[in-house]
Motif scaffolding. Structure first.
Motif, short mmCIF file in Angstrom:
data_model
loop_
_atom_site.label_atom_id
_atom_site.label_comp_id
_atom_site.label_asym_id
_atom_site.label_seq_id
_atom_site.Cartn_x
_atom_site.Cartn_y
_atom_site.Cartn_z
N LEU A 244 9.58 4.48 -0.96
CA LEU A 244 8.39 4.90 -1.69
C LEU A 244 8.16 4.01 -2.91
O LEU A 244 7.02 3.68 -3.25
CB LEU A 244 8.53 6.36 -2.12
CG LEU A 244 7.41 6.91 -3.03
CD1 LEU A 244 6.07 6.84 -2.33
CD2 LEU A 244 7.72 8.35 -3.44
N ALA A 245 9.24 3.60 -3.58
CA ALA A 245 9.10 2.73 -4.74
C ALA A 245 8.41 1.42 -4.37
O ALA A 245 7.54 0.94 -5.10
CB ALA A 245 10.48 2.44 -5.35
N TYR A 246 8.78 0.82 -3.24
CA TYR A 246 8.13 -0.43 -2.81
C TYR A 246 6.68 -0.18 -2.42
O TYR A 246 5.81 -1.04 -2.64
CB TYR A 246 8.90 -1.06 -1.66
CG TYR A 246 10.19 -1.71 -2.10
CD1 TYR A 246 10.19 -2.89 -2.82
CD2 TYR A 246 11.42 -1.14 -1.79
CE1 TYR A 246 11.36 -3.49 -3.24
CE2 TYR A 246 12.61 -1.73 -2.19
CZ TYR A 246 12.57 -2.90 -2.92
OH TYR A 246 13.75 -3.48 -3.32
N ASP A 247 6.40 0.97 -1.80
CA ASP A 247 5.01 1.29 -1.47
C ASP A 247 4.17 1.42 -2.73
O ASP A 247 3.01 0.98 -2.77
CB ASP A 247 4.95 2.58 -0.65
CG ASP A 247 5.43 2.40 0.78
OD1 ASP A 247 5.21 1.30 1.33
OD2 ASP A 247 6.02 3.33 1.34
N VAL A 248 4.73 2.03 -3.76
CA VAL A 248 4.03 2.15 -5.03
C VAL A 248 3.80 0.78 -5.65
O VAL A 248 2.69 0.46 -6.10
CB VAL A 248 4.82 3.06 -5.99
CG1 VAL A 248 4.29 2.95 -7.42
CG2 VAL A 248 4.76 4.51 -5.52
N LEU A 249 4.83 -0.07 -5.65
CA LEU A 249 4.70 -1.41 -6.21
C LEU A 249 3.66 -2.23 -5.44
O LEU A 249 2.97 -3.07 -6.02
CB LEU A 249 6.05 -2.12 -6.19
CG LEU A 249 7.09 -1.60 -7.18
CD1 LEU A 249 8.45 -2.23 -6.91
CD2 LEU A 249 6.65 -1.89 -8.61
N ASP A 250 3.57 -1.99 -4.14
CA ASP A 250 2.60 -2.72 -3.33
C ASP A 250 1.18 -2.44 -3.79
O ASP A 250 0.32 -3.32 -3.78
CB ASP A 250 2.77 -2.33 -1.86
CG ASP A 250 1.82 -3.09 -0.95
OD1 ASP A 250 1.80 -4.33 -1.04
OD2 ASP A 250 1.08 -2.45 -0.18
N HIS A 251 0.92 -1.20 -4.22
CA HIS A 251 -0.41 -0.85 -4.71
C HIS A 251 -0.64 -1.33 -6.14
O HIS A 251 -1.78 -1.54 -6.55
CB HIS A 251 -0.60 0.67 -4.65
CG HIS A 251 -0.83 1.21 -3.28
ND1 HIS A 251 0.19 1.35 -2.36
CD2 HIS A 251 -1.97 1.64 -2.66
CE1 HIS A 251 -0.30 1.85 -1.24
NE2 HIS A 251 -1.59 2.04 -1.39
N VAL A 252 0.43 -1.49 -6.90
CA VAL A 252 0.31 -1.84 -8.32
C VAL A 252 0.19 -3.34 -8.53
O VAL A 252 -0.58 -3.80 -9.37
CB VAL A 252 1.53 -1.29 -9.10
CG1 VAL A 252 1.56 -1.85 -10.52
CG2 VAL A 252 1.49 0.22 -9.14
#
Length: 454
Positions: A244-252
């Motif tokens: 989930l952390a990488y998914d969040v970073l992908d959007h940021v």
């Protein structure tokens, strides 16, 4: 009159030279700051360059609240602060009442108040609680409204945990992800961003964790950040939260401009990391993988792993660093050689930190079992290759068997490296350091200006 003016200017210049020489002697700088206004300004330029605070509130007046109050009272000192470090205590759950937690938490008005520090370039947040709702509607308006965003040279968010984890039922609804995004909504560009997800310390919660695909659509994302170098170190104990952390970073993180990607990953992260890298492969110049927690090589396979990590797609890659796992040993060298074979020809520097296991093969041909050629002759076609480094590390330190293992492994490597590379670029050395991203040493000295300075 003109001569007097020149003498004064020269005197001020001499003062600056003397005080600059004392830049790392805080006791002497503090003494010099009491001499006069001119000495005070020159001394505080160094004294306030880096400020370390202990938490948000502090009985000794060393917390962020007290410091921001001092800056509001004397705005001049805010112009000297280039680096700010705020350290919490790290373990919170069950210790405080909701009222106490709110007072201890970092909130939106704290981040917004950093506009009082116009020279701030580096912000470090360690072991803190964050509460987006701490300041009520006023704070939420700062997050969701068109507030001014600022750029930083470095932003470190390590173990910054949502205060709302005090309620165990909320941990499974993406609360941390949203609160982390709320912090980032105050920034527009970060040259170097260290993102370490929090330690989850809630026990006895039986609610099923939602999948990242279920959480992400419900999050409110800030405007994308311009990030030059990203160091990602997600929670090593939970694949789902880490992914989930990488998914969040992908959007940021914007899809162009990321020149350095350093990540500590596990098998559960592969899908999310693959998507993250694939959309930024053309801009990545430096790719550093710490896979020491990756202990399922036999299950996923080396080819599938590095194909997913998009090494060959990084067509402008200049530096590749790999920190290997040390288990299972029978797949280690196959894993390393597959990684090297996946690199584009643009690479200039290769650094591999290898664990010396207790079951070293007799040769790399045996280790690869015909699945990949144990030969690095193809690297002679890399026109810009300047360094091929193997740092050999024992997982348990320098025990009695280490010199023997080191020499055996060094011979194995030299056998598969062509002579022209062996003479020019190959380096095989012992290593006692990890490639895990390391933060700067913690400075425990906290500046508390005396009253005469104001």
């Amino acid at each position: 009159m003109e001569a007097s003016s020149n003498d004064t200017r020269l005197f001020n210049e001499l003062i600056d030279i003397v005080i600059d020489h004392l830049h790392d002697d805080k006791a002497s700088l503090a003494a010099c700051s009491l001499v006069s206004r001119t000495w005070r300004n020159s001394g505080q330029f160094h004294l306030l360059e880096s400020v370390t605070l202990l938490g948000v509130t502090s009985e000794k007046g060393l917390g962020l609240d007290a410091f921001l109050a001092s800056v509001a009272q004397s705005p001049r000192i805010g112009h000297y602060v280039r680096e700010l470090r705020v350290h919490g205590e790290g373990s919170w759950f069950g210790k405080y009442t909701p009222t106490e937690l709110r007072a201890l938490s970092l909130g939106p008005t704290h981040i917004r108040a950093l506009v009082q520090l116009p020279a701030l370039r580096r912000l470090f947040l360690f072991d803190l609680l964050w509460n987006s709702h701490r300041d009520g509607p006023e704070g939420l308006a700062l997050i969701r409204g068109p507030a001014a965003r600022r750029g930083l040279q470095k932003l470190v968010v390590q173990h910054v945990t949502s205060a709302r984890f005090q309620d165990p039922g909320q941990i499974h609804d993406g609360i941390y992800a949203q609160d982390a995004l709320d912090i980032l909504s105050f920034f527009s560009a970060v040259d170097t961003f260290y993102f370490g997800t929090p330690r989850f310390e809630v026990d006895g919660c039986e609610s099923p964790l939602l999948a990242p695909t279920d959480i992400v659509p419900h999050l409110r994302f800030p405007l994308p950040l311009h990030i030059g170098s990203l160091i990602a170190d997600p929670d090593a104990l939970d694949n789902a939260r880490s992914s989930l952390a990488y998914d969040v970073l992908d959007h940021v993180c914007l899809s162009d401009g990321l020149h350095t990607f350093r990540a500590k990953i596990k098998p559960g992260d592969i899908g999310a990391v693959s998507h993250f890298v694939s959309t930024r492969a053309q801009s990545i110049r430096h790719y550093q993988l710490d896979m020491s927690a990756y202990i399922a090589l036999a299950r996923l396979g080396a080819r599938e792993t590095f194909s997913s990590l998009c090494l060959s797609s990084c067509t402008n890659l200049e530096t590749f660093e790999l920190h290997t796992p040390w288990y299972p040993p029978e797949h280690l060298w196959q894993y390393i050689l597959v990684a090297l074979a996946s690199l584009p020809e643009t690479v200039r520097r290769i650094h591999v930190c290898v664990y010396l296991t207790s079951t070293l093969p007799d040769c790399l041909a045996d280790a690869c079992a015909g699945l990949i050629a144990p030969d690095l002759a193809y690297m002679t076609r890399f026109p810009q290759l300047a360094t091929l480094e193997f740092a050999l590390r024992h997982p348990h330190g320098n025990d009695a068997a280490y010199p023997y293992r080191f020499q055996k492994c060094k011979r194995m490597i030299e056998e598969v490296v062509p002579a022209e590379l062996k003479r020019g670029v190959l380096k095989v050395e012992p290593c006692d350091c990890l490639l895990t991203p390391a933060l700067e040493p913690v400075c425990l000295s906290v500046l508390k200006p005396s009253k005469p300075l104001y």
